[in-house]
Design an enzyme around this catalytic site. Structure first.
Site, mmCIF file in Angstrom:
data_model
loop_
_atom_site.group_PDB
_atom_site.id
_atom_site.type_symbol
_atom_site.label_atom_id
_atom_site.label_comp_id
_atom_site.label_asym_id
_atom_site.label_seq_id
_atom_site.Cartn_x
_atom_site.Cartn_y
_atom_site.Cartn_z
ATOM 1 N N ASP A 92 1.288 -29.873 11.273
ATOM 2 C CA ASP A 92 0.850 -29.219 12.500
ATOM 3 C C ASP A 92 1.648 -27.922 12.626
ATOM 4 O O ASP A 92 2.817 -27.862 12.253
ATOM 5 C CB ASP A 92 1.115 -30.156 13.679
ATOM 6 N N ASP A 271 -4.694 -38.627 13.571
ATOM 7 C CA ASP A 271 -3.263 -38.963 13.567
ATOM 8 C C ASP A 271 -2.846 -39.262 14.991
ATOM 9 O O ASP A 271 -3.488 -38.829 15.948
ATOM 10 C CB ASP A 271 -2.430 -37.797 13.030
#
Length: 376
Positions: A92, A271
């Site tokens: 990320d 996720d």
């Protein structure tokens, strides 16, 4: 990175596919354990490989940038070599973490200024810099810098935020295409669709993202305070536009039921910290429902944690023993629960894939949503 859809499910948008990266193939739909600082909390890499059967894990640009730092990661040869994980890694961009520091950050056209949560030092993330950081981390899939507004943001804020995110996206995409990886393998770049819960803003963002032709696309800014049904609606709105021949990644979601509903709507990758975070607090997700291992009802239940469970720990330890460990605040309790929950999440997405290929996903999903939301 390459992606191939190999099966679709009747009466749904669900599909089974394969993502090919230089660190291996990923069968989708897939759940990705979160390893924020280069480790999945309380779980060894060998357990992730052999027991959990993870195909890909996550790292976080914000946290890895602050600690251990980019210099250390480059000296190690990238995150794969630093933490010993040979399979794919996704990072990320750190946008969510930066924007969660509402009292310690400032957004400008240039980027996001913020203070470290560790020592208060000042930093700047620009769209270009987060690409450079992720080049140094060496993730197989990197994310664009975006702003993640709260799910309750008003339209004026959502409009302004999306405009900034799209301008940042164009800069990050351009910089990604002008740079190369550092470790001899290919990296992919995923732009992120934002727009809060406003369908027209989501469509605008999705069209902008789709037009780039990136290797895959992400859906961000959901599961941040809006009702689940609204989240599902936004997924449908976005996936009507995002290309079918590219993987779709729903960020930060969620419960087992959320995951099944997302797959139904055409999501390939997910996720969430829930399986490990909730596991460390005694909540176990199973194919039969949710167990709170601190409840007294398990004190003399000597049956396996889950007789038909997906992991070794399910058959190795009894409910009574695991409850005892939690009541005694033993570290082993958190380890067992984390392995169990992650293995269950990976089993769930693998079963979804199997039923997509078998052609009976819709009926199976309907039954499983009812089962996984029960309280045992």
């Amino acid at each position: 990175m390459e992606f191939e859809v190999i099966a679709t499910a009747p009466s749904t948008a669900a599909r089974a596919g394969v993502i090919a990266t230089d660190h291996g193939k990923i069968e989708t739909p897939v759940f990705m354990p979160v390893g924020t600082v280069g480790s999945v909390k309380a779980v060894h890499m060998s357990e992730l490989r052999d027991d959990v059967k993870a195909q890909i894990i996550l790292g976080n640009t914000y946290h890895l940038y602050l600690r251990p730092g980019i210099d250390i990661l480059e000296k190690a040869g990238g995150l794969h070599k630093f933490n010993g994980w040979e399979k794919p890694i996704l990072t990320d961009s750190g946008g969510f973490q930066v924007f969660s520091l509402s009292e310690n950050r400032k957004l400008t056209e240039e980027g996001a200024y913020f203070r470290s949560h560790i020592d208060g030092s000042k930093h700047l993330f620009t769209p270009e810099k987060v690409v450079d950081i992720q080049r140094s981390i060496g993730s197989d899939i990197m994310m664009a810098l975006d702003e993640c507004p709260p799910g309750t943001a008003d339209r004026q804020y959502a409009r302004k935020s999306l405009d900034l995110t799209l301008r940042w996206l164009d800069r990050g995409w351009r910089h990604f295409n002008e740079t190369e990886g550092k470790y001899g393998y290919r990296q992919a770049f995923f732009p992120i669709v934002q727009g809060v819960t406003y369908p027209d803003l989501r469509r605008e963002s999705a069209r902008h993202v789709a037009a780039l032709g990136a290797d895959g696309n992400a859906i961000g800014g959901l599961a941040v305070g809006e009702p689940a049904e609204v989240m599902y609606e936004m997924i449908e709105v976005v996936n009507e536009i995002l290309p079918e021949d590219k993987p779709r990644y729903l960020m930060g979601v969620g419960t087992p039921a959320n995951i099944l509903e997302a797959i139904d709507r055409g999501v390939d990758m997910m996720d969430c910290v829930m399986p490990t975070r909730n596991g460390r607090n005694g909540m176990l997700f199973t194919a039969h429902g949710i167990m709170n291992m601190r409840n007294k009802k398990w004190a003399d239940d000597f049956s396996p944690l889950q007789e038909d469970g997906a992991s070794v720990v399910d058959r190795m330890y009894s409910k009574a023993y695991v409850r005892h460990l939690f009541i005694a605040n033993e570290i082993l309790a958190m380890q067992i629960a984390s392995i169990h929950n992650l293995a269950f999440y990976l089993w769930l997405t693998a079963e979804a894939r199997r039923h997509i290929q078998a052609g009976d996903f819709k009926a199976w999903k309907t039954e499983m949503v009812e089962r996984v939301t029960r309280r045992l």
